[in-house]
Design a protein around this motif. Structure first.
Motif, PDB file in Angstrom:
ATOM      1  N   GLY A   9       0.930  -1.665  -0.015  1.00 16.31           N
ATOM      2  CA  GLY A   9      -0.007  -0.189  -0.049  1.00 16.31           C
ATOM      3  C   GLY A   9       0.811   1.029  -0.048  1.00 16.31           C
ATOM      4  O   GLY A   9       0.430   2.731  -0.277  1.00 16.31           O
ATOM      5  N   LYS A  10       2.646   1.241   0.380  1.00 18.03           N
ATOM      6  CA  LYS A  10       2.871   2.218   0.544  1.00 18.03           C
ATOM      7  C   LYS A  10       2.861   3.142  -1.112  1.00 18.03           C
ATOM      8  O   LYS A  10       2.816   4.593  -1.385  1.00 18.03           O
ATOM      9  N   ALA A  12       0.583   4.089  -3.120  1.00 14.29           N
ATOM     10  CA  ALA A  12      -0.664   3.918  -3.091  1.00 14.29           C
ATOM     11  C   ALA A  12      -1.128   5.433  -2.609  1.00 14.29           C
ATOM     12  O   ALA A  12      -1.488   6.509  -2.365  1.00 14.29           O
ATOM     13  N   ALA A  13      -0.442   5.796  -0.757  1.00 16.45           N
ATOM     14  CA  ALA A  13      -0.079   5.892   0.201  1.00 16.45           C
ATOM     15  C   ALA A  13       0.763   7.638  -0.558  1.00 16.45           C
ATOM     16  O   ALA A  13       0.251   8.527  -0.037  1.00 16.45           O
ATOM     17  N   SER A  16      -1.354   9.428  -2.570  1.00 14.40           N
ATOM     18  CA  SER A  16      -1.778  10.798  -1.806  1.00 14.40           C
ATOM     19  C   SER A  16      -1.061  12.096  -1.714  1.00 14.40           C
ATOM     20  O   SER A  16      -2.556  12.796  -1.645  1.00 14.40           O
ATOM     21  N   ALA A  26      -4.431   7.986  -5.981  1.00 14.57           N
ATOM     22  CA  ALA A  26      -4.356   7.143  -4.820  1.00 14.57           C
ATOM     23  C   ALA A  26      -6.188   6.256  -4.322  1.00 14.57           C
ATOM     24  O   ALA A  26      -5.584   4.848  -4.594  1.00 14.57           O
ATOM     25  N   ASN A  30      -6.086   1.914  -4.787  1.00 11.23           N
ATOM     26  CA  ASN A  30      -6.847   1.751  -4.051  1.00 11.23           C
ATOM     27  C   ASN A  30      -8.266   0.670  -3.954  1.00 11.23           C
ATOM     28  O   ASN A  30      -8.154  -0.011  -2.851  1.00 11.23           O
ATOM     29  N   ALA A  38      -2.615   1.751   2.572  1.00 10.26           N
ATOM     30  CA  ALA A  38      -3.606   3.227   1.145  1.00 10.26           C
ATOM     31  C   ALA A  38      -4.014   4.140   2.176  1.00 10.26           C
ATOM     32  O   ALA A  38      -4.486   5.198   1.966  1.00 10.26           O
ATOM     33  N   ALA A  86       4.119   8.503   5.266  1.00  9.10           N
ATOM     34  CA  ALA A  86       4.026   7.231   4.549  1.00  9.10           C
ATOM     35  C   ALA A  86       5.223   7.017   3.592  1.00  9.10           C
ATOM     36  O   ALA A  86       5.307   5.785   4.100  1.00  9.10           O
TER      37      ALA A  86
END
Length: 108
Positions: A9-10, A12-13, A16, A26, A30, A38, A86
């Protein structure tokens, strides 16, 4: 089945935290996988983007350019703090309203 790993998820995080356009991008990245890490950061950035637009439309209109620039700097600092969290793979709330952002956008 939900995927809860931070590594997946990093990306997308981090995306964002690009002001204005990052959170929607993001969110759609996700949407299918629903990674908790995320989602946490996407909720934070949705709130930060709302703060940005409130600053842009309301603070600038009623309090002037100086107040707008101070608010813009403050929101930028919050974006940087969240992005660093993040990047470090931490779920740290942004100061002041981070817990409210999690509550208000819990469906994301």
């Amino acid at each position: 089945m939900e995927n809860h790993t931070i590594k997946e998820g990093k990306t997308a995080a981090l995306i964002s935290y690009i002001p204005v356009i990052g959170a929607p991008i993001a969110f759609f990245l996700n949407k299918n996988k629903r990674n908790y890490f995320a989602s946490f950061h996407i909720r934070q950035t949705f709130g930060l983007n709302i703060l940005y637009f409130i600053n842009k439309w309301i603070v600038y209109e009623y309090f002037g350019l100086t107040a707008f620039n101070i608010g813009k700097g403050g929101v930028l600092v919050l974006f940087i703090l969240g992005g660093l969290g993040a990047l470090r793979e931490q779920q740290k709330l942004v100061p002041l309203l981070g817990d409210k952002f999690q509550e208000w956008f819990k469906n994301i």
